[in-house]
Design an enzyme around this catalytic site. Structure first.
Site, mmCIF file in Angstrom:
data_model
loop_
_atom_site.group_PDB
_atom_site.id
_atom_site.type_symbol
_atom_site.label_atom_id
_atom_site.label_comp_id
_atom_site.label_asym_id
_atom_site.label_seq_id
_atom_site.Cartn_x
_atom_site.Cartn_y
_atom_site.Cartn_z
ATOM 1 N N CYS A 50 4.445 4.503 2.623
ATOM 2 C CA CYS A 50 5.590 3.675 3.029
ATOM 3 C C CYS A 50 6.549 4.442 3.937
ATOM 4 C CB CYS A 50 6.313 3.127 1.816
ATOM 5 S SG CYS A 50 6.767 4.378 0.637
ATOM 6 N N HIS A 96 2.654 21.303 9.740
ATOM 7 C CA HIS A 96 3.170 19.979 9.369
ATOM 8 C C HIS A 96 2.423 19.415 8.154
ATOM 9 C CE1 HIS A 96 4.966 16.048 9.782
ATOM 10 N NE2 HIS A 96 3.759 15.510 9.773
#
Lengths: 351, 275
Positions: A50, A96
């Site tokens: 989400c 990352h």
């Protein structure tokens, strides 16, 4: 070979934009198949939660740009939607991913749900044959890093939301919540969230009382609890362990005078009162009674805030640990002869 | 096999086992405190393992000394302290792992450390004269009384933890240590059960004291009755819910401090060697 990541997340885009890039679970396998068929892509993983949608890809084309990739994948999109996309390459991709798996890039710093989401994304890609030697190694290392960061630093320590702080405190008072009787007085949004936290932590005996009985009944039914009419809640009070209160009453509904004889009858059993209402539902003097512990919104928020500050302090230690793993992964990549071609390492969103 | 082990044990002076136990408890305590203060993940198995090892060394000491003198090794102040520490750790190992109380180890270890340091620094004392006849009632009386002290020591530890937790809850500023200690309800139950265990053992210890056939020293008997009444009073208050949990916890600490600190208390046990 080059490892790239195209990412859109809560850090660069609002939910309205993010939802246009989201890949539903039901569409994941088709998306992976599509990714595998794309020109220039030799390995790929799609991570869609989400808060973020990310494509980890291995390509021979060091100059592979975001726009053509996104258009190939999603079809035609407005230029403005592409602005929040970030392109990582080389060691920045590795870093990352490690940070994402460790929860350092999450909206709630240090949350652990993302670890499982990364794992599921990788497993789906692996099962569909979209991964290869490089991404397999990269994701395996990311899981190792995520676990290490969680176990050796305090990045996940403490609760950072009102609901989870209330649950932690209740567990420190009662231990197992399964046998605790919990009453939700006033079925507002905050108390509902807190009630769901208790339900999620194993609380079985939930009672909900609200001015609107239908609302109480609906909330109680969703958690396997029991609804009580608002004018009857006091009759259940003597047997309670935890009260979560957030009524709209203009005055205190739980007073020391009312509670004192009840506490005397409870003997050694403590009573935990969570007052989420403004103005407060529980008289402040109740906290001075033996065996009663009253925590209002300010007290809970302060604990959550302190835990978050602690996590931010731990983020630096986590970043150092991640750097070590990034270097090790890069040296493995060089040793394996799959070293990436140096390129412009990162493109920031054009906001 | 056992004979070989006994020979190995006898090759060293038995006080070396006290030192080894002391080191284990110190390490266990140091590690727990380091974890609690820095907030680093506490490997409770490590603390538990170190305490188990310390317990093993204490057992070896008591075994070696007992084998040497041919009776329960509670014949001087040093042995008394080791036996008391051993009893406390034994009860921790049984009770602590039953509840979510593994962290009691972090609080038990320093008490064991203090007892073993005292046991190490006081003069060793001559082992009992093995040629004298063993009085089984005296041994039962002494050992039950000391094991009772071990239970009271742990009740004191649980009481201290309860007061710490209660204070943290009342100030509404619980630190990270608060979330790593056992729940306040579990501490109430543990404190209560330890008090009952200690009281039962102490009652048996006192009752068997009258069966030793020795002259009754009324000063010591008075002291024993005073301690018995104190703990009995605490338990009555607990059963009748006449006092809040924090007062019961505080009284567990006061009573044990009195027990340890009272000169007559120590003499009561130490001056009745199993000679």
């Amino acid at each position: 070979m080059n490892i790239l990541c195209f990412s859109i997340s809560h850090q660069t885009a609002n939910v309205e934009v993010r939802e246009r890039f989201a890949v539903a679970d039901s569409a994941l396998l088709a998306s992976l198949a599509k990714l595998s068929e794309m020109r220039d892509v030799s390995e790929g993983v799609v991570l869609s939660t989400c808060n973020r949608t990310e494509f980890y890809i291995v390509t021979e084309n060091a100059q592979l740009a975001m726009e053509p990739f996104v258009r190939d994948f999603y079809g035609v999109m407005p230029v403005s939607d592409l602005a929040p996309l970030v392109r990582f390459s080389s060691s920045h991709t590795v870093r990352h991913l490690f940070r994402v798996a460790a929860g350092l890039e999450s909206m709630v710093l240090g949350e652990t749900e993302i670890f499982g989401q990364v794992k599921r994304a990788y497993e789906a890609a692996m099962r569909s044959g979209a991964t290869g030697k490089i991404l397999n190694k990269l994701f395996q290392r990311a899981f190792q890093v995520g676990k290490q960061v969680r176990s050796t630093t305090g990045i996940t320590r403490g609760s950072v939301s009102v609901g989870s702080v209330a649950v932690d405190l209740a567990q420190q008072i009662f231990g197992d919540l399964q046998g605790c009787k919990i009453m939700i007085l006033g079925a507002g949004e905050t108390s509902e969230k807190t009630a769901r936290c208790f339900h999620g932590c194993g609380a079985k005996q939930l009672f909900v009382s609200n001015r609107s009985f239908e609302r109480a009944a609906a909330l109680a039914a969703s958690m396997g609890g029991r609804a009580i009419r608002f004018d009857e809640w006091e009759s259940e009070f003597h047997d309670l362990d935890i009260l979560v209160s957030s009524t709209a009453a203009p005055h205190a509904v739980v007073t020391a005078a009312k509670l004192e004889p009840i506490l005397r009858m409870r003997r050694d059993r403590p009573l935990f009162l969570i007052d989420l209402a403004i103005p407060r539902d529980v008289e402040p003097e109740v906290h001075n009674l033996e065996g009663a512990y009253v925590y209002d919104l300010d007290a809970l928020q302060l604990i959550a805030q302190r835990a978050l500050e602690e996590r931010h302090k731990e983020a630096e230690a986590s970043a150092n640990l991640i750097e070590k793993h990034v270097r090790e992964f890069q040296s493995w990549l060089r040793g394996s002869g799959l070293s990436p071609i140096p390129s412009a390492v990162m493109e920031f969103p054009r906001l | 096999m056992l004979a070989d082990l006994v020979n190995i044990v006898y090759q060293w002076p038995d006080r070396i086992w006290i030192e080894a136990g002391l080191i284990c408890f110190l390490l266990g305590f140091g590690y727990s405190i380091h974890s609690l203060v820095t907030g680093k993940h506490l490997t409770s198995r490590l603390t538990f393992g170190l305490i188990c090892l310390g317990f093993l060394f204490e057992t070896i000491f008591l075994f070696a000394r007992g084998h040497q003198i041919g009776r329960c090794p509670i014949t001087n102040f040093s042995e008394l302290l080791v036996f008391m520490s051993w009893s406390m750790v034994l009860i921790y190992l049984v009770i602590g792992s039953t509840y979510r109380l593994s962290l009691i180890g972090a609080f038990t270890a320093p008490v064991a450390v203090v007892m073993l340091i005292l046991a190490h620094v006081v003069p060793a004392g001559e082992p009992a004269h093995s040629q004298l006849a063993v009085n089984p009632w005296l041994e039962v009386h002494t050992s039950f009384s000391i094991v009772a002290c071990g239970a009271f020591a742990l009740a004191c530890v649980a009481g201290a933890m309860y007061l710490f937790q209660e204070r943290q809850l009342k100030t509404r500023h619980p630190g990270s240590i608060f979330f790593r200690l056992p729940p306040i309800s579990a501490l109430t139950v543990a404190n209560s059960r330890l008090l009952w265990l200690g009281f039962t053992l102490f009652t048996i210890g006192n009752a068997t004291g009258f069966l030793t056939g020795m002259d009754i020293d009324w000063k010591k008997v008075s002291w024993a009755i005073l301690v018995w009444c104190l703990y009995g009073g605490i338990l009555v208050a607990r059963v009748r819910h006449a006092m809040a949990g924090k007062w019961i916890a505080a009284l567990s600490i006061v009573a044990f401090s009195l027990l340890l600190g009272t000169f007559w208390g120590i003499r009561f046990i130490a001056e009745k060697p199993s000679l």
